[in-house]
Every structure is written in C-alpha cells, then in structure tokens.
Design a protein around this motif. Sequence first.
Motif, PDB file in Angstrom:
ATOM      1  N   LEU A 226      11.421  15.817   7.285  1.00  0.00           N
ATOM      2  CA  LEU A 226      11.853  14.582   6.516  1.00  0.00           C
ATOM      3  C   LEU A 226      11.086  14.299   5.248  1.00  0.00           C
ATOM      4  N   SER A 227      10.235  15.605   5.096  1.00  0.00           N
ATOM      5  CA  SER A 227       9.345  15.193   3.906  1.00  0.00           C
ATOM      6  C   SER A 227      10.173  15.484   2.612  1.00  0.00           C
ATOM      7  N   ALA A 228      11.172  15.665   2.439  1.00  0.00           N
ATOM      8  CA  ALA A 228      12.036  15.724   0.911  1.00  0.00           C
ATOM      9  C   ALA A 228      13.064  14.679   1.152  1.00  0.00           C
ATOM     10  N   ASN A 229      12.951  13.704   2.121  1.00  0.00           N
ATOM     11  CA  ASN A 229      13.996  12.616   2.297  1.00  0.00           C
ATOM     12  C   ASN A 229      13.525  11.204   2.038  1.00  0.00           C
ATOM     13  N   GLN A 230      12.580  10.992   1.589  1.00  0.00           N
ATOM     14  CA  GLN A 230      11.893   9.696   1.147  1.00  0.00           C
ATOM     15  C   GLN A 230      13.088   8.992   0.464  1.00  0.00           C
ATOM     16  N   TYR A 231      13.412   7.713   1.086  1.00  0.00           N
ATOM     17  CA  TYR A 231      14.369   6.725   0.419  1.00  0.00           C
ATOM     18  C   TYR A 231      15.941   7.226   0.766  1.00  0.00           C
TER      19      TYR A 231
ATOM     20  N   VAL B  16      16.295  10.902  12.124  1.00  0.00           N
ATOM     21  CA  VAL B  16      16.975  12.017  11.649  1.00  0.00           C
ATOM     22  C   VAL B  16      17.942  11.690  10.551  1.00  0.00           C
ATOM     23  N   LEU B  17      17.932  12.356   9.470  1.00  0.00           N
ATOM     24  CA  LEU B  17      19.137  12.077   8.313  1.00  0.00           C
ATOM     25  C   LEU B  17      20.276  11.534   9.068  1.00  0.00           C
ATOM     26  N   ALA B  18      20.969  10.446   8.367  1.00  0.00           N
ATOM     27  CA  ALA B  18      22.151  10.074   8.790  1.00  0.00           C
ATOM     28  C   ALA B  18      23.169  10.837   8.253  1.00  0.00           C
ATOM     29  N   GLY B  19      24.265  11.114   8.634  1.00  0.00           N
ATOM     30  CA  GLY B  19      25.460  11.865   8.137  1.00  0.00           C
ATOM     31  C   GLY B  19      26.362  10.910   7.377  1.00  0.00           C
ATOM     32  N   ALA B  20      27.489  11.563   6.829  1.00  0.00           N
ATOM     33  CA  ALA B  20      28.451  10.799   5.905  1.00  0.00           C
ATOM     34  C   ALA B  20      29.054   9.835   6.857  1.00  0.00           C
TER      35      ALA B  20
ATOM     36  N   VAL C 116      16.343   3.140   6.263  1.00  0.00           N
ATOM     37  CA  VAL C 116      15.808   3.701   5.077  1.00  0.00           C
ATOM     38  C   VAL C 116      14.443   4.461   5.215  1.00  0.00           C
ATOM     39  N   LEU C 117      14.240   5.704   5.267  1.00  0.00           N
ATOM     40  CA  LEU C 117      13.055   6.226   5.364  1.00  0.00           C
ATOM     41  C   LEU C 117      11.841   5.887   4.100  1.00  0.00           C
ATOM     42  N   GLN C 118      10.708   5.223   4.509  1.00  0.00           N
ATOM     43  CA  GLN C 118       9.911   5.017   3.393  1.00  0.00           C
ATOM     44  C   GLN C 118       8.803   5.975   2.911  1.00  0.00           C
ATOM     45  N   ASN C 119       8.694   7.040   3.833  1.00  0.00           N
ATOM     46  CA  ASN C 119       7.519   7.630   3.557  1.00  0.00           C
ATOM     47  C   ASN C 119       8.115   9.318   3.581  1.00  0.00           C
ATOM     48  N   LYS C 120       7.348  10.146   3.818  1.00  0.00           N
ATOM     49  CA  LYS C 120       7.713  11.803   3.810  1.00  0.00           C
ATOM     50  C   LYS C 120       7.020  12.368   4.981  1.00  0.00           C
TER      51      LYS C 120
ATOM     52  N   ALA D  24      27.151   3.437   1.882  1.00  0.00           N
ATOM     53  CA  ALA D  24      26.951   4.014   3.249  1.00  0.00           C
ATOM     54  C   ALA D  24      26.306   5.110   3.005  1.00  0.00           C
ATOM     55  N   SER D  25      26.109   6.012   4.026  1.00  0.00           N
ATOM     56  CA  SER D  25      25.433   7.314   3.935  1.00  0.00           C
ATOM     57  C   SER D  25      26.352   8.355   3.282  1.00  0.00           C
ATOM     58  N   ASP D  26      25.774   9.400   2.690  1.00  0.00           N
ATOM     59  CA  ASP D  26      26.706  10.438   2.485  1.00  0.00           C
ATOM     60  C   ASP D  26      26.432  11.633   3.387  1.00  0.00           C
ATOM     61  N   ALA D  27      26.804  12.732   3.427  1.00  0.00           N
ATOM     62  CA  ALA D  27      26.159  14.078   4.356  1.00  0.00           C
ATOM     63  C   ALA D  27      24.923  14.139   4.411  1.00  0.00           C
ATOM     64  N   THR D  28      24.185  13.793   3.225  1.00  0.00           N
ATOM     65  CA  THR D  28      22.868  14.093   3.276  1.00  0.00           C
ATOM     66  C   THR D  28      21.972  12.945   3.204  1.00  0.00           C
TER      67      THR D  28
END
Length: 137
Positions: free
Chosen positions: A18-23, A35-39, A46-50, A80-84
Amino acid sequence: MAYEIPVFDITLIAGADLSANQYCFVKTDSNGQAVLAGAGEPVTGVLQNKPTAGQAAQVRIYGVTKVVAGGAVAKGALVASDATGKAKTAVVTTANTTTGALSGSHVAGIALQSAAASGEIISVVLLPMGAVPGTAA
C-alpha cells in the motif's frame, strides 16, 4: 489546502503493498488485514502511512482526514470509495423491483472541501453511513 483533525486511528497489517496509497480508503479483508477498498464498498477508514505488505498500516477510522479524490467532488458531498480507494461522490441507492436487490455506494464520509480533478487531496470527515437512500426519509 487539505487538513486533518485526528481523533481515532488503529493499526492493521497491510495485506498488500500500500506504499503508493496513502490517504486512500481501505477495508479489512477476511484475514483482518488492510487492503484497498473497491468501488462503493464499506470502508474501515483511510490509510495514513505508506506500508508495504506485512507492515503496520495506520488507519484513521474517526475524525477529519486527508483523502485522495478520484475525480471531481463537491464540498458537502457524501463520498465513497472508487475502484482504486479514492474518494468519489456516493451513488444513490436504487432497488431492483424484481429481485429486491439494492445497488449504491456505502458512504464513508462528507467532503469538507471540493476537488476539481483526480489526484487532488481533500479533507473528509469520516462518517460511515451505509448505503445512500434513494429518497429522503
């Protein structure tokens, strides 16, 4: 400029890199990992770190947080969350009158700032609310 008011964060193990998914919005998988939420999926926070896979993921579950927008978002919009895992305007729930199935977004919060395009970071107050109703109750 986006801002934060941290109230409550938890630590989960990152179930993927998840290193490219902060916030971005994350959910908890069947192993109890972030893990990342989907659509439109329910989100844990919400992820605060990397973190990379197996590292500690700091997840804001309550308060005001920065979130990456997946596109244009209006101030005051339910998000809401999108696919990414990025913030999008929540989709209103509709019912299939034949099957009774519902479709729509699980609301994760309310945008406190607007975004004009994907990739902008905005402030969101986290308020998990379930699906957006089709009509006001």
